[in-house]
Design an enzyme around this catalytic site. Structure first.
Site, PDB file in Angstrom:
ATOM      1  N   ASP A 119      33.795  21.010  31.335  1.00 55.10           N
ATOM      2  CA  ASP A 119      34.413  20.446  30.134  1.00 55.10           C
ATOM      3  C   ASP A 119      35.806  19.933  30.472  1.00 55.10           C
ATOM      4  O   ASP A 119      36.457  20.412  31.405  1.00 55.10           O
ATOM      5  CB  ASP A 119      34.508  21.517  29.039  1.00 55.10           C
ATOM      6  CG  ASP A 119      34.710  20.919  27.659  1.00 55.10           C
ATOM      7  OD1 ASP A 119      33.724  20.825  26.903  1.00 55.10           O
ATOM      8  OD2 ASP A 119      35.851  20.538  27.345  1.00 55.10           O
ATOM      9  N   HIS A 121      38.391  20.373  28.659  1.00 48.47           N
ATOM     10  CA  HIS A 121      39.427  21.182  28.028  1.00 48.47           C
ATOM     11  C   HIS A 121      39.737  22.481  28.755  1.00 48.47           C
ATOM     12  O   HIS A 121      38.977  22.935  29.612  1.00 48.47           O
ATOM     13  CB  HIS A 121      39.027  21.486  26.586  1.00 48.47           C
ATOM     14  CG  HIS A 121      38.896  20.265  25.741  1.00 48.47           C
ATOM     15  ND1 HIS A 121      37.705  19.585  25.605  1.00 48.47           N
ATOM     16  CD2 HIS A 121      39.816  19.587  25.010  1.00 48.47           C
ATOM     17  CE1 HIS A 121      37.890  18.537  24.812  1.00 48.47           C
ATOM     18  NE2 HIS A 121      39.157  18.522  24.432  1.00 48.47           N
ATOM     19  N   SER A 210      43.052  17.343  21.019  1.00 50.44           N
ATOM     20  CA  SER A 210      42.020  18.355  20.806  1.00 50.44           C
ATOM     21  C   SER A 210      42.331  19.654  21.530  1.00 50.44           C
ATOM     22  O   SER A 210      41.774  20.693  21.188  1.00 50.44           O
ATOM     23  CB  SER A 210      40.659  17.820  21.270  1.00 50.44           C
ATOM     24  OG  SER A 210      40.712  17.377  22.616  1.00 50.44           O
TER      25      SER A 210
END
Length: 287
Positions: A119, A121, A210
């Site tokens: 991912d 993040h 985010s």
């Protein structure tokens, strides 16, 4: 995974690690001397200062920089580290307060994963490391007002894994969901009682991408614990770092209940986007 290839948008590293191609493009497409970034951040700092509000920029290093050992070529991670250094240098040159997050993250790598493998993040641990660095930079000496505790674990299908394979095939090639345990911050009984006579405004506003907006990463919860104070989270997903900041400046929030400090989370990989500072204000976000 065998041939280290995927659809446009992903770079396949070693040991199943995936990286966003945006990070690899950032050092190549950055504006000369980051002049645009320097002017843009300085303008926002001035706008907040006119209202008596401090700005603290929290630049986030690239995943490919922090986990460069999972890449065969060290050239891009070196360029990303330089991009981070150049960004904080321009902030220092403009007299803009910032938090060094790269060194704390590098030192914390042995304590657990700071980014998800498949991912874009960070993990709640990575977010917590950065939140602690913010607290130290702001000179917070006690953090007893909030207690942080783990919530129920959840499975996260990596946003980069979708560039390789999707559906039921993903687990078969080692790209199944990753377990993430978010955190929640709760006030202590003493702190809650004391708030009755305390200031009505929230001292900190968090704005950004985010990395901040998604509660799964728990950045705002970790900030509350690190700062010992409430944090109003006005970050937005999918809009980069500039549009949410401009939406905040155009909103009634700063006028009606001005905070002491705005904390601006800013991933350095966005500095490679040529039209970054042309980001419009999302009208639906203006209240």
């Amino acid at each position: 995974l065998i041939f280290r290839e995927g659809r446009p948008g992903v770079v396949v590293g070693n040991d199943g690690w995936l990286f966003s191609r945006e990070e690899f493009a950032a050092p190549l497409e950055r504006t000369p001397d980051l002049a645009e970034a320097s002017a843009g951040v300085a303008e926002i700092r001035a706008s907040l200062a006119d209202q008596g509000i401090d700005l603290v920029v929290v630049p986030l290093p690239a995943k490919a920089d922090i986990y460069r050992e999972h890449l065969s070529d060290a050239t891009i991670p070196d360029d990303l580290a330089q991009l981070y250094d150049d960004f904080i240098a321009l902030l220092a040159r403009e007299g803009i307060r910032y938090v060094d997050t790269r060194n704390p993250m590098l030192m914390a790598k042995t304590g657990g994963p700071l980014f998800l493998t498949t991912d874009t993040h960070w993990t709640p641990l990575g977010a917590g490391v950065v939140a602690s660095a913010v607290g130290q930079e702001l000179g917070v000496t006690s953090s007893g007002a909030y207690t942080i505790s783990p919530a129920a674990a959840t499975d996260r299908e990596g946003d980069l894994a979708k560039f390789i394979v999707t559906g039921e095939l993903a687990p078969l090639v080692g790209l199944g969901p990753e377990s993430v345990t978010p955190y929640q911050a709760t006030t202590s009984a003493d702190a809650a009682a004391g708030d009755i006579f305390g200031p009505s405004s929230i001292p900190y506003v968090l704005v950004g991408t985010s990395y901040s907006a998604n509660e799964l990463w728990s950045f705002d919860a970790s900030l509350k614990a690190a700062l010992g104070a409430d944090v109003l989270n006005m970050a937005e997903e999918g809009k980069g770092p500039i549009a949410p900041m401009r939406a905040l400046l155009a909103s009634d929030t700063l006028r009606d209940s001005p905070p002491e400090t705005v904390i601006w989370e800013f991933p350095v990989r966005y500095l490679g986007q040529p039209k970054l500072w042309d980001a419009p204000v999302a009208q639906e976000a203006v209240k």
